[in-house]
Design a protein around this motif. Structure first.
Motif, PDB file in Angstrom:
ATOM      1  N   ARG A  75       0.822  -1.219   0.000  1.00  0.00           N
ATOM      2  CA  ARG A  75       0.000   0.000   0.000  1.00  0.00           C
ATOM      3  C   ARG A  75       0.858   1.273   0.000  1.00  0.00           C
ATOM      4  NH1 ARG A  75      -4.199  -2.113  -2.223  1.00  0.00           N
ATOM      5  NH2 ARG A  75      -5.282  -3.683  -0.974  1.00  0.00           N
ATOM      6  N   VAL A  76       2.107   1.150   0.499  1.00  0.00           N
ATOM      7  CA  VAL A  76       2.999   2.313   0.570  1.00  0.00           C
ATOM      8  C   VAL A  76       3.553   2.685  -0.807  1.00  0.00           C
ATOM      9  CG1 VAL A  76       5.322   3.002   1.362  1.00  0.00           C
ATOM     10  CG2 VAL A  76       3.663   2.110   2.990  1.00  0.00           C
ATOM     11  N   ARG A 101       2.272   5.697  -2.725  1.00  0.00           N
ATOM     12  CA  ARG A 101       2.499   6.936  -1.976  1.00  0.00           C
ATOM     13  C   ARG A 101       3.917   7.455  -2.162  1.00  0.00           C
ATOM     14  NH1 ARG A 101       0.664   4.626   3.632  1.00  0.00           N
ATOM     15  NH2 ARG A 101      -1.141   3.438   2.924  1.00  0.00           N
ATOM     16  N   LYS A 102       4.826   6.559  -2.537  1.00  0.00           N
ATOM     17  CA  LYS A 102       6.225   6.938  -2.767  1.00  0.00           C
ATOM     18  C   LYS A 102       6.483   7.336  -4.221  1.00  0.00           C
ATOM     19  CE  LYS A 102       7.628   6.057   1.431  1.00  0.00           C
ATOM     20  NZ  LYS A 102       8.138   7.124   2.320  1.00  0.00           N
TER      21      LYS A 102
END
Length: 582
Positions: free
Chosen positions: A391-392, A395-396
């Motif tokens: 899920r990260v 976002r990166k």
């Protein structure tokens, strides 16, 4: 001036270029040519002479918009710039990897502007088609050569050879090279031989590459093999685990006065490490530094990758420290390999420490960094940690790829979270990320492991009707489902699938037969298991240790000790061993 209709069609969009191939046509689904169209339709054609500005403009191209803006200026300059300047612009567009743009600009230059293109312009167009994996269109431009009274040169033929090898059309490349030699179409140079040798090596045809090296040795002085040619063959020999042959060729280089470079040493050092001959690799590295040929980041990454795959992570750490002393700076590839090694050893805290330390080293983790760590977590059944990383990623500023999804799917199925896995699989397809062979294998295996063999059969049926050759029609898929059916005691369904394989154009392999033999043994059908073993040998599929262990174990459990003893003798004669449980 108006641009012709053939440049418009599907191009009325300002989005980036993407391609797809359909039949014998190459299309652009999105195009920057709206930019040109807008300029041509809204501006009059001034009479101006700005040669110096055009010359400066060629040096200031940073992206496709800059190139198109300059093309707009060039096309409206009177008199028109020379073909040489158009060639320079096309080369710049190709260097930006905007191959389709180069093709369409070539068409506009030759068809609309009426510029007399030359052999270099046409070779640039051929190269652009080859880089789009359409070497067939590249060959079609040869006809234009003859129509315009131009003679294809060595650059043209080298480009076509590269294109053929790029598309793995080995026979066609061999035929073209033979024709160049037999008919004297042009004078061959080192690049020609290098292209053919590189293509043969990448195709695994190392012996033919070595033969061609011999031809070069006996040929003209201007066409003798150089360091690059030798390095290509040495690298291939090392990858084929023919390290002694590679070392022999390396010694020949010294005798002939051809100096090795860092690429030659990289190939040999990695080859030796791969064969667990690390002492020789260390000596070679010392020799390399003694010759003032210093290791680079490729040397470092190759060594670390080999050591980590052999789970020698502490040695890999030592190599990184030594390389730093040689002013070689590790990059994200280096640390990805290190993380992979720690994950193989199950040392997830160490792998995570490496991952977390990257920002402090001014290195941004890439999607592979996340995939490696996620895979390690999945194998340790730490699925929540893996899903957090999953899920990260967006976002990166990174994008999930097919490997990301395949890793997560495998982890979810192994932890029994089928419904979540299937949701992720649907999400993947909605986002337009196409599942690959490994994705489908993991889904089929996951469904079977979680007692959902009926769903696996439905997916297998869907894959059968999906088409697309081997990609959607592979014996491994059937092996997975056969194993699931045998585990679920559904032998009738397993037999039916096995019987139907030939009609689907698939040949059972050793895994297929072994699965059925094991299934029969576990259900007490020892005679049927023996029949399958006989059919297997009649089909020239040799049983392996797993096959024999399965049938011997079945016979022992069924009290058929004499049969088990005979099978053991047969197995022993073939140099195969019993496993501990048997």
């Amino acid at each position: 001036m108006k641009i012709k209709v053939f440049l418009l069609g599907p191009f009325l969009s300002s989005s980036p270029i993407t391609t797809h191939v359909s039949g014998n046509s190459l299309f652009m689904s999105k195009s920057p040519f709206l930019f040109i169209f807008r300029h041509f339709c809204t501006k009059s054609v001034p009479n101006r002479n700005s040669r110096e500005n055009l010359k400066l403009g060629l040096g200031n191209i940073r992206n496709l918009d800059d190139a198109l803006s300059l093309y707009d200026d060039m096309s409206r300059t009177r008199p028109l710039p020379s073909v040489k300047q158009f060639n320079q612009l096309l080369l710049r567009v190709v260097s930006l990897k905007e191959y389709l743009a180069a093709i369409y600009l070539f068409k506009d230059i030759s068809c609309n502007l009426g510029v007399s293109v030359n052999e270099y312009t046409m070779t640039i167009a051929i190269n652009s088609y080859c880089l789009c994996n359409r070497v067939d269109f590249g060959f079609s431009i040869l006809g234009l050569f003859f129509k315009l009274g131009c003679v294809p040169n060595i650059f043209t033929f080298n480009t076509l050879l590269k294109g053929l090898f790029r598309e793995n059309k080995i026979n066609e490349a061999h035929e073209l090279f033979g024709k160049m030699v037999r008919e004297g179409l042009c004078e061959l140079d080192v690049v020609t031989y290098g292209t053919v040798i590189d293509g043969l090596c990448k195709a695994g045809n190392t012996l033919m590459a070595i033969e061609l090296l011999g031809v070069m040795e006996k040929g003209r002085r201007t066409c003798k093999p150089n360091t690059h040619i030798y390095s290509m063959i040495i690298d291939r020999l090392c990858k084929d685990k023919m390290i002694d042959s590679a070392m022999k060729l390396f010694d020949e280089m010294s005798v002939k006065g051809i100096p090795p470079d860092v690429v030659t040493y990289n190939a040999l050092i990695c080859g030796l490490c791969n064969m667990s001959r690390r002492r020789e690799a260390k000596m070679l590295m010392e020799e390399m530094i003694g010759c003032k040929i210093y290791p680079n980041v490729i040397t470092l990454n190759s060594l670390v990758d080999v050591l980590c795959k052999k789970e020698l992570v502490d040695e890999a750490e030592d190599v990184i420290d030594i390389m730093k002393q040689q002013n070689v700076t590790p990059n994200v590839v280096t640390y990805n390999s290190l993380m992979y090694g720690y994950c193989l050893q199950g040392r997830m805290d160490k792998a995570r420490n490496v991952f977390d330390s990257l920002p402090n080293k001014n290195i941004a983790p890439d999607v592979r960094s996340y995939n490696i760590l996620m895979n390690g977590y999945c194998k340790k059944k730490r699925i929540d940690d893996a899903m957090h990383l999953f899920r990260v990623i967006p976002r990166k500023g990174l994008k999930h790829n097919v490997a990301t999804y395949t890793t997560v799917l495998q982890g979810l199925f192994r932890c029994g979270r089928c419904s979540v896995a299937l949701q992720i699989f649907n999400e993947m397809q909605v986002l337009g990320i196409k599942p690959n062979f490994y994705t489908y294998c993991n889904i089929l295996d996951g469904l079977c492991r979680n007692s959902q063999v009926e769903r696996a059969l439905l997916l297998l049926d869907a894959l059968e009707h999906k088409g697309g050759g081997d990609y959607h029609h592979h014996i491994s898929y059937y092996n997975i489902v056969l194993d699931g059916l045998c585990e679920a005691k559904k032998l009738d369904a397993a037999r039916a699938i096995f019987s139907d394989l030939a009609s689907k154009g698939l040949q059972p392999d050793v895994v297929t037969y072994t699965i059925l033999i094991k299934g029969c043994c576990e259900n007490g059908l020892l005679d049927e298991a023996k029949d399958i073993l006989l059919k297997m040998e009649q089909a020239n599929v040799l049983p392996n240790e797993i096959t024999y262990n399965a049938i011997i174990k079945g016979n022992l459990k069924g009290g058929k000790y004499e049969d088990a003893a005979k099978l053991f003798e047969e197995m022993d004669a073939k140099g195969l061993s019993l496993d501990a449980s048997v």
